[in-house]
Design a protein around this motif. Structure first.
Motif, PDB file in Angstrom:
ATOM      1  N   TYR A 258       0.841  -1.211   0.000  1.00 56.77           N
ATOM      2  CA  TYR A 258       0.000   0.000   0.000  1.00 56.77           C
ATOM      3  C   TYR A 258       0.871   1.254   0.000  1.00 56.77           C
ATOM      4  O   TYR A 258       0.652   2.200  -0.765  1.00 56.77           O
ATOM      5  N   ARG A 267      -3.157   4.909  -6.634  1.00 55.83           N
ATOM      6  CA  ARG A 267      -4.217   4.606  -5.677  1.00 55.83           C
ATOM      7  C   ARG A 267      -4.587   3.124  -5.723  1.00 55.83           C
ATOM      8  O   ARG A 267      -4.526   2.486  -6.775  1.00 55.83           O
ATOM      9  N   ASP A 270      -7.719   1.716  -7.666  1.00 57.16           N
ATOM     10  CA  ASP A 270      -7.925   2.344  -8.975  1.00 57.16           C
ATOM     11  C   ASP A 270      -6.787   2.048  -9.944  1.00 57.16           C
ATOM     12  O   ASP A 270      -7.017   1.802 -11.136  1.00 57.16           O
ATOM     13  N   SER A 273      -4.427  -3.196  -7.752  1.00 59.86           N
ATOM     14  CA  SER A 273      -5.175  -3.985  -6.762  1.00 59.86           C
ATOM     15  C   SER A 273      -4.197  -4.722  -5.847  1.00 59.86           C
ATOM     16  O   SER A 273      -3.097  -5.090  -6.265  1.00 59.86           O
ATOM     17  N   ARG A 284      -9.459  -4.986   8.076  1.00 57.85           N
ATOM     18  CA  ARG A 284     -10.759  -4.372   7.774  1.00 57.85           C
ATOM     19  C   ARG A 284     -10.758  -2.874   8.003  1.00 57.85           C
ATOM     20  O   ARG A 284     -11.637  -2.167   7.517  1.00 57.85           O
ATOM     21  N   SER A 287      -7.068   1.493   4.768  1.00 57.49           N
ATOM     22  CA  SER A 287      -7.693   2.400   3.808  1.00 57.49           C
ATOM     23  C   SER A 287      -7.047   2.196   2.425  1.00 57.49           C
ATOM     24  O   SER A 287      -5.907   2.589   2.208  1.00 57.49           O
ATOM     25  N   PRO A 288      -7.769   1.512   1.521  1.00 55.65           N
ATOM     26  CA  PRO A 288      -9.095   0.909   1.682  1.00 55.65           C
ATOM     27  C   PRO A 288      -9.002  -0.435   2.424  1.00 55.65           C
ATOM     28  O   PRO A 288      -7.925  -1.013   2.501  1.00 55.65           O
ATOM     29  N   PRO A 289     -10.143  -0.908   2.948  1.00 52.21           N
ATOM     30  CA  PRO A 289     -10.147  -2.217   3.600  1.00 52.21           C
ATOM     31  C   PRO A 289      -9.560  -3.289   2.675  1.00 52.21           C
ATOM     32  O   PRO A 289      -9.843  -3.322   1.481  1.00 52.21           O
ATOM     33  N   ARG A 331     -12.757  -7.343  -0.018  1.00 53.84           N
ATOM     34  CA  ARG A 331     -13.115  -6.022   0.483  1.00 53.84           C
ATOM     35  C   ARG A 331     -12.883  -5.005  -0.640  1.00 53.84           C
ATOM     36  O   ARG A 331     -13.263  -5.289  -1.779  1.00 53.84           O
ATOM     37  N   ASP A 332     -12.273  -3.880  -0.318  1.00 59.48           N
ATOM     38  CA  ASP A 332     -12.237  -2.778  -1.285  1.00 59.48           C
ATOM     39  C   ASP A 332     -10.879  -2.533  -1.916  1.00 59.48           C
ATOM     40  O   ASP A 332     -10.690  -1.522  -2.596  1.00 59.48           O
ATOM     41  N   SER A 333      -9.925  -3.426  -1.730  1.00 58.43           N
ATOM     42  CA  SER A 333      -8.591  -3.179  -2.276  1.00 58.43           C
ATOM     43  C   SER A 333      -8.374  -3.822  -3.638  1.00 58.43           C
ATOM     44  O   SER A 333      -7.275  -3.753  -4.188  1.00 58.43           O
TER      45      SER A 333
END
Length: 345
Positions: A258, A267, A270, A273, A284, A287-289, A331-333
């Motif tokens: 990250y 990012r 975006d 991944s 969890r 940022s992002p989870p 999740r969101d990654s």
């Protein structure tokens, strides 16, 4: 008196044949250190020869302590294992002695010397290599042993607890492939650990099954810690054709990835991944989870503690090799690769 005379041998008979006192035989059985080595060896040989059976679990005297030995303690991963062991220990009225030997032979010898001066119901080693000499010394002390995530292959009489690391590595890779990634980097764990090699094998198997060539330039050696994840992420992003997705074989390394992405002004997810492995509590809240592979660390600790306590009571176990199931947690990654990248073309 022979091993096949069909009678239950007594410690009195063992003492008489060994030429020692009954309390000396008792001290050998209880793993006490105040017995001369040659005397201990002679008594243990007679115990084995006559097939001496220790008392049943109803009458076994317990020390009320279990030793939990790590190489290092500077990881939230270790905290999860400790939680599991202490959960079982608390319910059984057994305390936990936590030690770190820092991969140093002198520290391991000092730990063993300390163990000889006190009693323990058993030892749980974590991500460690149980060398034959150390195992032999623990057997002489009559101390049962369990290994969590072993380095190397322990003797068959040493129970091991792990997770389905190969399946977890495969699931992480298949997830990135399913959402469109074809350039997938991998930050590996220490090569001496079986769990690390299994995760790498799962990654390779996922690529091969999808018909994606395995590119060794996309595999970076790590050590499960944040700094190696940062170094791996930086090196992968430096490639002429960088990956659009990176699978780190621990959550801590994923957090390092990250940071490498952020320092490039990119990012998650975006531009790149990221998938981790462990599902530590902070995953969890990242940022992002973080999308990651959950391995049941607390349950691994619980099972290791239950196993070593059963062995301490002279009970049998269901299987010497246990792997608990892993699970992909999305999740969101992770997202589809960015438009215009080779993977999305």
């Amino acid at each position: 008196m022979g091993a096949d005379d069909g009678r239950r041998v007594t410690i009195t008979a063992i003492a008489r044949e060994a030429g020692v006192s009954v309390p000396t035989v008792s001290r050998v059985l209880n793993g006490r250190s105040d017995v001369a080595p040659d005397t201990r060896e002679r008594v243990e040989e007679l115990l084995r020869h006559h097939g001496y059976r220790r008392r049943t679990s109803r009458s076994v005297r317990r020390a009320g302590l279990v030793d939990l030995v790590f190489n290092d303690l500077d990881s939230p991963w270790a905290v999860e294992i400790i939680r599991g062991v202490e959960d079982v220990g608390h319910g059984a009225g057994v305390g936990t002695v936590v030690s770190a030997i820092h991969r140093q032979p002198t520290a391991a010898r000092q730990w063993l010397q300390n163990l000889r001066t006190r009693a323990t119901d058993g030892v749980i080693f974590v991500t460690s290599h149980l060398s034959p000499p150390l195992h032999a010394q623990l057997r002489r002390l009559n101390v049962p042993v369990v290994v969590v995530d072993p380095a190397g292959v322990p003797a068959m009489d040493v129970p091991t607890i792990g997770a389905t690391n190969w399946a977890g590595g495969l699931a992480a890779t298949e997830h990135l492939l399913a959402i469109g990634h074809r350039r997938i980097g991998f930050v590996a764990g220490p090569t001496h650990l079986l769990c690390s090699r299994a995760r790498l094998d799962g990654y390779r198997a996922g690529l091969e099954a999808a018909g994606v060539p395995v590119d060794d330039k996309l595999v970076y050696p790590g050590d499960f810690y944040h700094a190696s994840g940062f170094a791996g992420g930086t090196a992968l992003l430096d490639l002429a054709d960088p990956p659009t997705g990176i699978f780190a074989s621990s959550d801590q390394m994923a957090f390092g990835v990250y940071e490498a992405i952020r320092r490039r002004g990119l990012r998650v997810p975006d531009d790149v991944s990221v998938v981790g492995f462990d599902d530590l509590p902070e995953a969890r809240w990242a940022s992002p989870p973080l999308t990651t592979v959950r391995q049941p660390l607390v349950e691994m600790g619980r099972l290791a503690a239950r196993t070593v306590l059963r062995l301490a009571q002279g009970e049998g176990i269901d299987s010497p090799r246990v792997e608990l199931a892993t699970e992909l947690v999305v999740r969101d990654s992770t997202a589809a690769p960015p438009t215009g990248s080779p993977a999305s073309a």
